[in-house]
Design a protein around this motif. Structure first.
Motif, PDB file in Angstrom:
ATOM      1  N   TRP A 188      -4.663   3.164 -27.668  1.00 18.10           N
ATOM      2  CA  TRP A 188      -3.978   4.089 -26.766  1.00 18.10           C
ATOM      3  C   TRP A 188      -2.485   4.194 -27.066  1.00 18.10           C
ATOM      4  N   LEU A 191      -0.751   7.479 -25.547  1.00 15.71           N
ATOM      5  CA  LEU A 191      -1.015   7.803 -24.156  1.00 15.71           C
ATOM      6  C   LEU A 191       0.044   7.145 -23.275  1.00 15.71           C
ATOM      7  N   MET A 233      -5.951   3.028 -21.902  1.00 15.55           N
ATOM      8  CA  MET A 233      -7.277   3.587 -21.650  1.00 15.55           C
ATOM      9  C   MET A 233      -8.151   3.343 -22.875  1.00 15.55           C
ATOM     10  N   ASP A 234      -9.472   3.368 -22.650  1.00 16.00           N
ATOM     11  CA  ASP A 234     -10.426   3.334 -23.746  1.00 16.00           C
ATOM     12  C   ASP A 234     -10.442   4.717 -24.376  1.00 16.00           C
ATOM     13  N   THR A 235     -10.012   4.827 -25.626  1.00 16.20           N
ATOM     14  CA  THR A 235      -9.856   6.147 -26.233  1.00 16.20           C
ATOM     15  C   THR A 235     -11.177   6.787 -26.631  1.00 16.20           C
ATOM     16  N   ILE A 250     -11.251   9.053 -22.412  1.00 15.51           N
ATOM     17  CA  ILE A 250     -10.120   8.767 -21.529  1.00 15.51           C
ATOM     18  C   ILE A 250     -10.304   9.441 -20.180  1.00 15.51           C
ATOM     19  N   GLU A 251      -9.536   8.989 -19.208  1.00 16.59           N
ATOM     20  CA  GLU A 251      -9.647   9.468 -17.823  1.00 16.59           C
ATOM     21  C   GLU A 251      -8.855  10.757 -17.670  1.00 16.59           C
ATOM     22  N   THR A 289     -13.499  13.443 -19.672  1.00 16.00           N
ATOM     23  CA  THR A 289     -13.665  12.266 -20.524  1.00 16.00           C
ATOM     24  C   THR A 289     -13.598  12.590 -22.021  1.00 16.00           C
ATOM     25  N   ALA A 314      -9.877  10.418 -27.611  1.00 17.73           N
ATOM     26  CA  ALA A 314      -8.489  10.553 -28.056  1.00 17.73           C
ATOM     27  C   ALA A 314      -8.342   9.897 -29.422  1.00 17.73           C
ATOM     28  N   VAL A 330      -6.859  15.214 -28.374  1.00 14.88           N
ATOM     29  CA  VAL A 330      -7.973  14.908 -27.480  1.00 14.88           C
ATOM     30  C   VAL A 330      -9.100  15.875 -27.824  1.00 14.88           C
ATOM     31  N   LEU A 365      -0.026  12.608 -19.281  1.00 10.76           N
ATOM     32  CA  LEU A 365      -0.687  11.500 -19.961  1.00 10.76           C
ATOM     33  C   LEU A 365      -0.265  11.409 -21.431  1.00 10.76           C
TER      34      LEU A 365
END
Length: 296
Positions: A138, A143, A147-149, A152-153, A166, A169, A177, A201
């Motif tokens: 991230w 970012l 976050m888990d790329t 992402i949220e 979701t 990234a 993204v 973000l």
């Protein structure tokens, strides 16, 4: 001031390319916008300068159509690589960028590259580039928060029924993204892409991909490019789409990516971890730029 240029495209993603190996080329943001303007200028997605480099064959500098400098451009790397190979007689060249160095080399492909005549540009040649390893942490995208790329949220639309959500990234030297969706019409891509491009973000902004996985080895992609808008192709975006899809198990590590301007072959090599992109380059015409300030 006047400067010669070459107008090129890679799978429809078009560029004005200036040789700055001997004479520096330092346009203002207003001058970049004037050159890129499709009504009053030459018209292009990106303006490219080929500059000298101490560690590679050349340095490629990239400005988006909005006048802002960006790290790199995959389709432009193929075009610049072809120009350098033609001028040096080499079959392989290395090009430095703000996003890091890249190697380009010739591959077999139909046709040849030449300036356009009355019937338009000639058929294309093909160039392969080593885009390096994707950056997946991230902090590398970057970012604004951890976050888990892989997903992402982020979502667009109502909380209980989002239109997009979701995305993966990936950085390919520039931030991307990738949403997985079959909604790819102009209005949807432009509206959603322009909304997300400057989302908080993404502290450096972001390129926004809309990928429809047609098969484990085929992706239909449209990209809203940061600073350029909806383009006919985005090379780093195609690489990012394949990486994001493979990380989700939607494709294998190789796929043909269909873009508006043609197709790109993307391979995420398991041994080296590098992403390789192969696609066409084409010269549209040559000319001379007259640098003058644009309003605004």
């Amino acid at each position: 001031m006047q400067r010669p240029f070459v107008k090129m495209n890679g799978a429809g993603n078009d560029f004005v390319v200036v040789n700055a190996l001997e004479l520096p080329f330092t346009p203002t943001a207003a001058q970049v916008r004037a050159i890129a303007d499709r009504d009053s200028g030459q018209g292009c997605d990106q303006l490219i300068a080929i500059e000298p480099s101490d560690r590679t064959d050349a340095f490629m500098r990239v400005w988006n159509a909005d006048g802002g400098a960006v790290e790199t451009c995959g389709n432009a790397l193929r075009c610049v690589g072809w120009l350098l190979m033609q001028s040096t007689g080499k079959d392989r060249v290395t090009i430095d960028t703000l996003g890091g160095p890249t190697t380009a080399w010739r591959v077999p492909g139909p046709g040849r590259v030449g300036s356009g005549g009355p019937e338009g540009p000639t058929t294309t040649a093909h160039v392969k580039v080593d885009m390096g390893a994707p950056r997946l942490d991230w902090t590398e995208i970057p970012l604004e928060e951890a976050m888990d790329t892989r997903g992402i949220e982020l979502q667009v639309g109502p909380i209980d029924a989002p239109l997009l959500h979701t995305p993966g990234a990936v950085s390919m030297g520039n931030p991307h993204v990738v949403f997985f969706t079959d909604r790819q019409d102009d209005a949807f891509v432009s509206g959603s892409g322009s909304l997300i491009e400057h989302h908080p973000l993404f502290p450096e902004g972001v390129n926004v991909g809309f990928a429809n996985v047609l098969a484990p080895d085929r992706i239909r992609l449209r990209v809203w490019e940061r600073g350029a808008g909806l383009t006919r192709a985005c090379g780093t975006g195609a690489c990012a789409a394949l990486v994001a899809a493979a990380r989700r198990g939607l494709t294998g590590r190789s796929a043909t990516v269909e873009v508006d301007g043609g197709t790109l072959a993307i391979d995420w090599d398991e041994t080296t971890g590098h992403v390789f992109m192969t696609g066409p380059v084409e010269i549209e015409h040559t000319g001379t730029l007259t640098l003058k300030d644009a309003p605004g």
